[in-house]
Design an enzyme around this catalytic site. Structure first.
Site, PDB file in Angstrom:
ATOM      1  N   GLU A  94       0.580  -1.074  -0.091  1.00  0.00           N
ATOM      2  CA  GLU A  94      -0.412  -0.192  -0.104  1.00  0.00           C
ATOM      3  C   GLU A  94       0.642   1.030  -0.372  1.00  0.00           C
ATOM      4  O   GLU A  94       2.066   1.497   1.108  1.00  0.00           O
ATOM      5  CB  GLU A  94      -0.765  -0.484   1.398  1.00  0.00           C
ATOM      6  CG  GLU A  94      -1.695   1.319   0.966  1.00  0.00           C
ATOM      7  CD  GLU A  94      -2.801   1.383   2.015  1.00  0.00           C
ATOM      8  OE1 GLU A  94      -2.875   0.469   3.538  1.00  0.00           O
ATOM      9  OE2 GLU A  94      -3.422   2.554   2.751  1.00  0.00           O
ATOM     10  N   ARG A 100       5.484 -12.289  10.061  1.00  0.00           N
ATOM     11  CA  ARG A 100       6.278 -11.452   8.821  1.00  0.00           C
ATOM     12  C   ARG A 100       7.418 -11.612   9.882  1.00  0.00           C
ATOM     13  O   ARG A 100       7.117 -12.346  11.335  1.00  0.00           O
ATOM     14  CB  ARG A 100       5.053 -10.711   9.423  1.00  0.00           C
ATOM     15  CG  ARG A 100       5.071 -10.116  11.449  1.00  0.00           C
ATOM     16  CD  ARG A 100       3.568  -8.896  11.365  1.00  0.00           C
ATOM     17  NE  ARG A 100       4.189  -7.661  10.643  1.00  0.00           N
ATOM     18  CZ  ARG A 100       3.762  -6.942   9.641  1.00  0.00           C
ATOM     19  NH1 ARG A 100       2.263  -7.870   9.572  1.00  0.00           N
ATOM     20  NH2 ARG A 100       3.973  -5.765   9.725  1.00  0.00           N
ATOM     21  N   LYS A 160       4.609   0.961   9.511  1.00  0.00           N
ATOM     22  CA  LYS A 160       4.453   1.995   9.053  1.00  0.00           C
ATOM     23  C   LYS A 160       4.133   2.724  10.192  1.00  0.00           C
ATOM     24  O   LYS A 160       4.087   4.271   9.198  1.00  0.00           O
ATOM     25  CB  LYS A 160       3.663   1.863   7.810  1.00  0.00           C
ATOM     26  CG  LYS A 160       4.096   1.328   6.842  1.00  0.00           C
ATOM     27  CD  LYS A 160       3.747   1.163   5.329  1.00  0.00           C
ATOM     28  CE  LYS A 160       3.171  -0.126   4.681  1.00  0.00           C
ATOM     29  NZ  LYS A 160       2.848  -0.026   3.678  1.00  0.00           N
TER      30      LYS A 160
HETATM   31  P1  ATP Z   1       2.748  -2.171   8.158  1.00  0.00           P
HETATM   32  O1  ATP Z   1       1.956  -2.949   9.139  1.00  0.00           O
HETATM   33  O2  ATP Z   1       3.913  -2.029   8.527  1.00  0.00           O
HETATM   34  O3  ATP Z   1       1.755  -1.211   8.340  1.00  0.00           O
HETATM   35  P2  ATP Z   1       1.263  -3.462   5.601  1.00  0.00           P
HETATM   36  O4  ATP Z   1       1.720  -5.063   6.443  1.00  0.00           O
HETATM   37  O5  ATP Z   1      -0.227  -2.830   5.876  1.00  0.00           O
HETATM   38  O6  ATP Z   1       2.533  -2.857   6.698  1.00  0.00           O
HETATM   39  P3  ATP Z   1       1.776  -3.365   3.023  1.00  0.00           P
HETATM   40  O7  ATP Z   1       2.329  -2.283   2.214  1.00  0.00           O
HETATM   41  O8  ATP Z   1       0.300  -3.904   2.909  1.00  0.00           O
HETATM   42  O9  ATP Z   1       2.097  -2.997   4.691  1.00  0.00           O
HETATM   43  O10 ATP Z   1       2.560  -4.680   2.938  1.00  0.00           O
HETATM   44  C1  ATP Z   1       3.111  -4.852   1.229  1.00  0.00           C
HETATM   45  C2  ATP Z   1       3.748  -6.389   1.788  1.00  0.00           C
HETATM   46  O11 ATP Z   1       4.830  -6.750   2.753  1.00  0.00           O
HETATM   47  C3  ATP Z   1       2.307  -7.511   2.466  1.00  0.00           C
HETATM   48  O12 ATP Z   1       1.998  -8.900   1.671  1.00  0.00           O
HETATM   49  C4  ATP Z   1       2.159  -7.653   3.763  1.00  0.00           C
HETATM   50  O13 ATP Z   1       2.498  -8.872   3.838  1.00  0.00           O
HETATM   51  C5  ATP Z   1       4.632  -7.444   3.128  1.00  0.00           C
HETATM   52  N1  ATP Z   1       5.097  -7.191   4.663  1.00  0.00           N
HETATM   53  C6  ATP Z   1       4.244  -6.108   5.596  1.00  0.00           C
HETATM   54  N2  ATP Z   1       5.208  -6.423   6.123  1.00  0.00           N
HETATM   55  C7  ATP Z   1       5.409  -7.459   6.694  1.00  0.00           C
HETATM   56  C8  ATP Z   1       7.093  -7.962   8.228  1.00  0.00           C
HETATM   57  N3  ATP Z   1       7.193  -7.023   8.620  1.00  0.00           N
HETATM   58  N4  ATP Z   1       7.930  -8.592   7.261  1.00  0.00           N
HETATM   59  C9  ATP Z   1       7.464  -9.370   5.858  1.00  0.00           C
HETATM   60  N5  ATP Z   1       6.644  -9.220   5.204  1.00  0.00           N
HETATM   61  C10 ATP Z   1       5.653  -7.798   5.435  1.00  0.00           C
HETATM   62 MG    MG Z   2      -1.161  -4.112   4.744  1.00  0.00          MG
END
Ligand code: ATP
Ligand code: MG
Length: 567
Positions: A44, A271, A281
């Site tokens: 995102e 994760r 984030k």
């Molecule tokens: P945050 O929770 O930090 O805001 P998010 O998961 O909402 O992160 P996205 O931009 O939706 O952020 O993530 C893009 C991809 O990266 C998704 O497939 C998510 O599952 C993966 N991802 C995000 N954080 C991690 C992590 N700590 N380890 C592995 N994969 C991750």
């Molecule tokens: Mg997400």
């Protein structure tokens, strides 16, 4: 210790597969999706990518690579209030820098808004979606708790015609934000809360970074994600564990919208969590907005841009992702493993140089005044093609202040009154006299050198200590930014009480700025050149650096006996 928590499955062809590889190989063997492997990385664009995303990127692009498949980059841009073009640009830069290529497969969930809207209409027509006029907090209250059935909305029985008309008017912008939502009609008694009539569309009169003002209803993540996967022909939709409970909904949408046999399948992995690091984030955005750091690319941030500026290489991050493996259970990886990975790579590629960060002047009283010797020193013993460089030696040199002790203990193998050390690549010197100012602070050492001990001349004289040094007249002054971990607590997200905040765990000493004396061979160094400052650590040139004002960042310290001895 590092808890890998990964669940490696039996080896095939000598190498053990992670559980995702096992699933993929099984799917290929069964001829599922004609043996295709197609993954995607779906960020995102509401912030910069961090090391957790790097793990996901390496996994998705890596699996596609391994199985001759494809990996898409898809921006999951369904929430216009938080998303910006700046983030889109930074994400593309970071994925490329890590060494991955989405070729012509750059997509946006917003590309599918028309199709998603059509699918919403289909659900309404099939009696599987309805417009609810209730406010969000009431809807959430009626959902109840998993152990008891929720309460059905009074609008659940609206006629198909009325729902079609209202949804149309929502789209036309006739209603204010949050005054209505479109919900799926599934099961208000389901033990899975996500199946209790989830919201599909909400009203948001908000400009979107790509579709502008075209839309004022926006699909929710759950209503967009699986269908986007379907539209792109994704076979293995890999996401983090918190989405496991969304999977029935992911499948419900596809089953109720799509005729064809092909379905993307969602798989979840744990994760990446790192000690001494926050990875959300939202929290990283807070650190940037409230200026706890200088920006998303502050070298202390766990963002890819921060790590890049800190001096991390793409190879080191890919190796780290590989070492971490793929786990099915939540776990925390020791940040030391990340530091190990960069040390390991920089050891191979970094030229060694002399830099003195806390200088103490040494005058070699029996060395001719005005004389300079050009010593020819090896750049990198680990690199056969590393070459050599010229390092000037003269009568006055700097050494590190803590390489001298006036009253040293026996095991101190560095300089002390009457003691001898080797200046690396040069001569053995002996400390004859210590000069102090009126307050008793040591200002310089007077030493003598033994001309017969020139390094490489075959002199066999044994001295216990070898020090790095820089010739006073030839030294280049540089700003050196000594970075340390951003948080001083191992689990910075763990709070002590209600009033505690993760920012209370910030390390007050995460940055120290000093002026260092560096050997002149670095004069033309540019970002992102890497060096090993001998005995001190790995450093890189910061983008702030200009020719007459060099700026270095400490990437990581050396894990050497010297550091241990200092404890
Ligand atoms: P945050 O929770 O930090 O805001 P998010 O998961 O909402 O992160 P996205 O931009 O939706 O952020 O993530 C893009 C991809 O990266 C998704 O497939 C998510 O599952 C993966 N991802 C995000 N954080 C991690 C992590 N700590 N380890 C592995 N994969 C991750
Ligand atoms: Mg997400």
């Amino acid at each position: 210790m590092i808890d890998k928590g990964s669940e490696d499955i039996k080896p095939t062809e000598g190498k053990s597969l992670n559980f995702l590889e096992t699933i993929i190989e099984e799917d290929i063997r069964k001829g599922k999706n004609d043996g295709r492997v197609h993954t995607r990385f779906p960020p995102e664009p509401n912030g910069y990518l961090h090391i957790g995303h790097a793990k996901s990127i390496c996994l998705n692009f890596g699996l596609a690579d391994k199985y001759n498949g494809k990996c898409n980059l898809r921006f999951d841009d369904t929430n216009p209030t938080k998303e910006e073009q700046e983030y889109v640009n930074s994400i593309m830069e970071d994925v490329r820098w890590l060494g991955f290529d989405w070729e012509d497969r750059l997509f946006y969930a917003s590309d599918y808004f028309d199709q998603l809207y059509e699918w919403a209409i289909k659900l309404i027509k099939d009696g599987k979606a309805y417009v609810d006029d209730q406010p969000a907090d009431l809807i959430s209250e009626q959902r109840g708790v998993p152990t008891r059935p929720g309460i059905e909305s009074p609008f659940r029985k609206r006629s198909i015609e009325e729902n079609l008309e209202l949804f149309e008017r929502m789209k036309k912008g006739e209603f204010p934000d949050a005054s209505k939502v479109l919900r799926a009609k599934i099961d208000m008694a389901s033990p899975n809360m996500h199946m209790r009539d989830p919201v599909l569309y909400r009203i948001l009169h908000s400009n979107h970074h790509r579709t502008g003002d075209k839309w004022c209803v926006y699909p929710m993540y759950d209503f967009a994600h699986g269908q986007s996967d379907y539209l792109e022909g994704i076979t293995h939709s890999i996401c983090t564990l918190e989405f496991e409970i969304h999977r029935p909904l992911y499948d419900w949408f596809l089953d109720n919208l799509i005729e064809s046999e092909y379905r993307p399948r969602q798989h979840e992995f744990a994760r990446l969590n790192l000690s001494y690091t926050v990875m959300s984030k939202r929290k990283l955005l807070e650190l940037v907005k409230d200026k706890y750091v200088t920006g998303w690319d502050d070298p202390r941030m766990p963002t890819i841009s921060g790590l890049r500026r800190r001096g991390y290489t793409p190879e080191s991050i890919r190796n780290f992702a590989d070492r971490v493996g793929v786990a099915k259970r939540e776990n925390v990886i020791d940040v030391g493993l990340l530091e190990f990975s960069i040390r390991e790579h920089l050891n191979l590629i970094s030229p060694r140089i002399f830099a003195v960060l806390d200088p103490l002047k040494v005058i070699i009283t029996n060395y001719p005044e005005g004389k300079t010797e050009e010593l020819n020193l090896e750049n990198n013993p680990e690199d056969p093609n590393g070459g050599n460089r010229i390092v000037p030696f003269s009568r006055e040199v700097y050494i590190e202040r803590d390489d001298f002790m006036e009253d040293p203990p026996n095991k101190f193998f560095r300089l002390g009154p009457g003691r001898e050390v080797r200046l690396k690549g040069a001569y053995v010197i002996k400390c004859e006299d210590v000069k102090k100012d009126e307050n008793g602070n040591i200002i310089e050492l007077h030493c003598t050198y033994d001309p017969t001990t020139k390094s490489g001349s075959g002199d066999q004289r044994k001295v216990k200590g070898t020090l790095h040094w820089v010739s006073v007249n030839h030294a280049v002054d540089a700003e050196v930014r000594l970075y340390d971990r951003l948080f001083s607590k191992e689990f910075p997200d763990e709070l002590e009480n209600e009033n505690d905040d993760f920012k209370n765990n910030l390390n007050p000493d995460s940055l120290q700025v000093i002026t260092g004396k560096i050997e002149p061979s670095v004069k033309n160094a540019k970002h992102p050149d890497h060096f090993q400052f001998q005995r001190l650590g790995y450093f890189c040139v910061d983008p702030d650096s200009i020719p007459d004002k060099l700026v270095f960042n400490r990437t990581v310290s050396l894990k050497d006996t010297w550091a241990k001895m200092n404890k």
